[in-house]
Design a protein around this motif. Sequence first.
Motif, mmCIF file in Angstrom:
data_model
loop_
_atom_site.group_PDB
_atom_site.id
_atom_site.type_symbol
_atom_site.label_atom_id
_atom_site.label_comp_id
_atom_site.label_asym_id
_atom_site.label_seq_id
_atom_site.Cartn_x
_atom_site.Cartn_y
_atom_site.Cartn_z
ATOM 1 N N MET A 1 0.842 -1.206 0.000
ATOM 2 C CA MET A 1 0.000 0.000 0.000
ATOM 3 C C MET A 1 0.874 1.252 0.000
ATOM 4 N N GLU A 2 1.962 1.199 0.798
ATOM 5 C CA GLU A 2 2.822 2.382 0.909
ATOM 6 C C GLU A 2 3.414 2.798 -0.436
ATOM 7 N N TRP A 3 3.783 1.802 -1.256
ATOM 8 C CA TRP A 3 4.423 2.169 -2.527
ATOM 9 C C TRP A 3 3.462 2.921 -3.434
ATOM 10 N N MET A 4 2.159 2.562 -3.355
ATOM 11 C CA MET A 4 1.186 3.290 -4.182
ATOM 12 C C MET A 4 1.094 4.748 -3.742
ATOM 13 N N MET A 5 1.095 4.918 -2.415
ATOM 14 C CA MET A 5 1.050 6.288 -1.893
ATOM 15 C C MET A 5 2.298 7.062 -2.317
ATOM 16 N N ALA A 6 3.444 6.376 -2.260
ATOM 17 C CA ALA A 6 4.693 7.044 -2.631
ATOM 18 C C ALA A 6 4.625 7.515 -4.082
ATOM 19 N N VAL A 7 4.082 6.627 -4.952
ATOM 20 C CA VAL A 7 3.965 7.008 -6.361
ATOM 21 C C VAL A 7 3.021 8.198 -6.504
ATOM 22 N N ALA A 8 1.900 8.144 -5.774
ATOM 23 C CA ALA A 8 0.927 9.239 -5.865
ATOM 24 C C ALA A 8 1.552 10.558 -5.418
ATOM 25 N N VAL A 9 2.297 10.503 -4.309
ATOM 26 C CA VAL A 9 2.961 11.710 -3.817
ATOM 27 C C VAL A 9 3.938 12.227 -4.869
ATOM 28 N N GLY A 10 4.701 11.284 -5.440
ATOM 29 C CA GLY A 10 5.674 11.678 -6.460
ATOM 30 C C GLY A 10 5.010 12.359 -7.635
ATOM 31 N N VAL A 11 3.886 11.768 -8.102
ATOM 32 C CA VAL A 11 3.189 12.349 -9.253
ATOM 33 C C VAL A 11 2.673 13.752 -8.910
ATOM 34 N N LEU A 12 2.074 13.883 -7.723
ATOM 35 C CA LEU A 12 1.548 15.198 -7.330
ATOM 36 C C LEU A 12 2.664 16.244 -7.265
ATOM 37 N N PHE A 13 3.807 15.852 -6.692
ATOM 38 C CA PHE A 13 4.924 16.787 -6.613
ATOM 39 C C PHE A 13 5.407 17.176 -8.009
ATOM 40 N N THR A 14 5.531 16.166 -8.890
ATOM 41 C CA THR A 14 6.019 16.446 -10.240
ATOM 42 C C THR A 14 5.110 17.430 -10.947
ATOM 43 N N VAL A 15 3.808 17.107 -10.911
ATOM 44 C CA VAL A 15 2.858 17.965 -11.613
ATOM 45 C C VAL A 15 2.854 19.366 -11.000
ATOM 46 N N GLY A 16 2.916 19.402 -9.653
ATOM 47 C CA GLY A 16 2.917 20.692 -8.968
ATOM 48 C C GLY A 16 4.115 21.531 -9.359
ATOM 49 N N VAL A 17 5.301 20.917 -9.345
ATOM 50 C CA VAL A 17 6.514 21.665 -9.700
ATOM 51 C C VAL A 17 6.436 22.126 -11.153
ATOM 52 N N TYR A 18 5.946 21.224 -12.036
ATOM 53 C CA TYR A 18 5.833 21.602 -13.448
ATOM 54 C C TYR A 18 4.937 22.824 -13.610
ATOM 55 N N LEU A 19 3.807 22.808 -12.921
ATOM 56 C CA LEU A 19 2.873 23.941 -13.051
ATOM 57 C C LEU A 19 3.478 25.224 -12.478
ATOM 58 N N ILE A 20 4.213 25.094 -11.355
ATOM 59 C CA ILE A 20 4.816 26.286 -10.742
ATOM 60 C C ILE A 20 5.841 26.912 -11.685
ATOM 61 N N LEU A 21 6.514 26.060 -12.464
ATOM 62 C CA LEU A 21 7.543 26.585 -13.367
ATOM 63 C C LEU A 21 6.958 27.177 -14.646
ATOM 64 N N SER A 22 5.630 27.068 -14.846
ATOM 65 C CA SER A 22 5.053 27.640 -16.058
ATOM 66 C C SER A 22 4.865 29.143 -15.879
ATOM 67 N N LYS A 23 4.410 29.798 -16.960
ATOM 68 C CA LYS A 23 4.454 31.259 -16.953
ATOM 69 C C LYS A 23 3.194 31.940 -16.453
ATOM 70 N N THR A 24 2.051 31.295 -16.633
ATOM 71 C CA THR A 24 0.833 32.006 -16.248
ATOM 72 C C THR A 24 0.559 31.846 -14.752
ATOM 73 N N LEU A 25 0.082 32.946 -14.166
ATOM 74 C CA LEU A 25 -0.106 32.995 -12.716
ATOM 75 C C LEU A 25 -1.133 31.955 -12.253
ATOM 76 N N LEU A 26 -2.167 31.754 -13.071
ATOM 77 C CA LEU A 26 -3.225 30.813 -12.688
ATOM 78 C C LEU A 26 -2.677 29.404 -12.529
ATOM 79 N N ARG A 27 -1.821 28.995 -13.491
ATOM 80 C CA ARG A 27 -1.213 27.668 -13.402
ATOM 81 C C ARG A 27 -0.327 27.557 -12.163
ATOM 82 N N ILE A 28 0.352 28.654 -11.837
ATOM 83 C CA ILE A 28 1.222 28.632 -10.656
ATOM 84 C C ILE A 28 0.402 28.399 -9.398
ATOM 85 N N VAL A 29 -0.758 29.061 -9.321
ATOM 86 C CA VAL A 29 -1.620 28.868 -8.143
ATOM 87 C C VAL A 29 -2.053 27.419 -8.053
#
Lengths: 111, 491
Positions: A1-29
Amino acid sequence: MEWMMAVAVGVLFTVGVYLILSKTLLRIVLGTSLLTHGVHLLLLTMAGLKKGAAPVLGGKADAYVDPLPQALILTSIVISFGVTAFFFVLAYRAYQAHGTDEMDNVREEEQ
Amino acid sequence: MNNLLVMPILIPLCTAVILMFLKEKVLLQRWISVFSGILNLVLACVLVTRIHKEGIQTLQMGGWTPPYGIVFVGDMFAALLVLTASAVSLGILLYSFTSIGAERERFYYYTFFHFLLVGVYGSFLTGDIFNLFVFFEVMLISSYALISLGGTKLQLRETSKYLLINIVSSTLFVAAVAYLYAAAGTLNMAHLSERIAEAGQGGVLNVIAVLFLIVFALKAGLFLFFWLPGSYGAPPAAVRALFGALLTKVGLYAIIRTFTLIFAGDPDFTNGWIAWMAAATMILGALGAVAYNDIPRILNYNVIVSVGFVAFGLSAGTPDALDGAVFYLLHDMLGKALMFILGGLIIAAAGTDRLERMGGLIQRYPLLGWSFFALALALAGIPPFSGFPGKVLIIRGGLDAGMLAFSLIGLGSSLLVLYSLIKVFRLAFWGNTPDTEQPKVNLKSGTAVAAGLLVLVILMGLGAEWVNPYISQAGDVLGSPGLYIEAVLKE
């Protein structure tokens, strides 16, 4: 079960960082919002996933779940809710003032 | 058990809530704010004398004995910070009356001001690492509101950046707490310290320590200060003074607390990192202070230099250096508040923040000019001002620890600080008055507030001998975490 959570956390972090690095303010939020969700899942997972009964007095069980992480996450969710709301309003005000929500164009207006 | 500990948090909280309902009654808001500020100052004095007599005070919330529940801990370090913060915030409050403007006063400036103080005092007094996060957030959310209040284009742009940096660092904070909870199974700082000492610090705990260092360094402006010069330049002078005097210092407090109490097991590793970050901060901050020609940026880079200097004192780790770090931190809260207030007065007097368009202010504002000169000497660490004892102690500690190069960097950065401030003094106060229209402004009350803070700076320098027992009591707890643990977990 833990590994699934780890993957989910990883995906959320990746997507979050990607959006923060984009240019529009809305995506950053949205990116910051996803990042905080990721960290809440991390907090839940790091404290150990459910292995016992709900920690309620009077219940009879061999093992109980640690209630502390849930209290922490609840606090953190409320804070991130407030901050995200503030960030949205700020983004909207910045959009009104600058006429754009592209961070690059905002910078050019200096001086 | 001592209920006094929660008062510095409760008073500004209640004040802020009351002020919310008095939106249009600005005069009443001011009176209530001043009353609450004085009350807090008196209580902080009582707290300091009580801790001086009876040792570390604790308050267990809801009667839950540690390590369960949330505990508030008032050791001398925290109490002195609360005392200085309440004196400084009272000064900034008085300066706000004449500088912040009626619009901001009507739109909840004082409410946010007091909420910010709740976060600051709470961060100093809490003994629980997650509670520290909560108080950080209270402080940060108020600071978001204060930095954007007014809504000019510059403010909106800088707030977006400031907000983003702080959200990311808060996210990392929660992640670090999650890892720490998984590794040590507790959140009470004293209990954490005990458990980590038992388990031996190394491997994963060092990784967590570095994560905490990154989080607090982002908030304190230690090495990771790229956001600071821009963001602190956006709001009006009173808010700048509040941020420069209190916000970065709370980050520094958190670094000092975590690395002397919780992650004290592997000082070679952690102090090595802190020392390098401190050295880089001092060098880059001093270069920035020298390089610019507009007052807000010069002052902002000066904030960064002193953050590096206190962190250097922490990294040296000898009793002298820790005493020095405490002393310098207290001095710096007073000094930086004074610096931003004087900077704001100069900008108001000249009508511009560019140094090349200023000149000859000394003819019209002699007291302001000489106060600024005295401040420059104080921040550079020249006796009899309060910068001197702190600097001597930190440098002596650094030399004892064999950190010659770092000590030289510290001294060199002091010289550049002096140069940057004297440059402001020379260009703004000497020379010919520019031909452009000079604004006619009344700066009497602002200058009076600044003079009051300057008196405190001089008293703290002259009375260093008298202040020293308090400082060394604070330094003792930092040097031997056992005292803190015993006070919290004894019952």
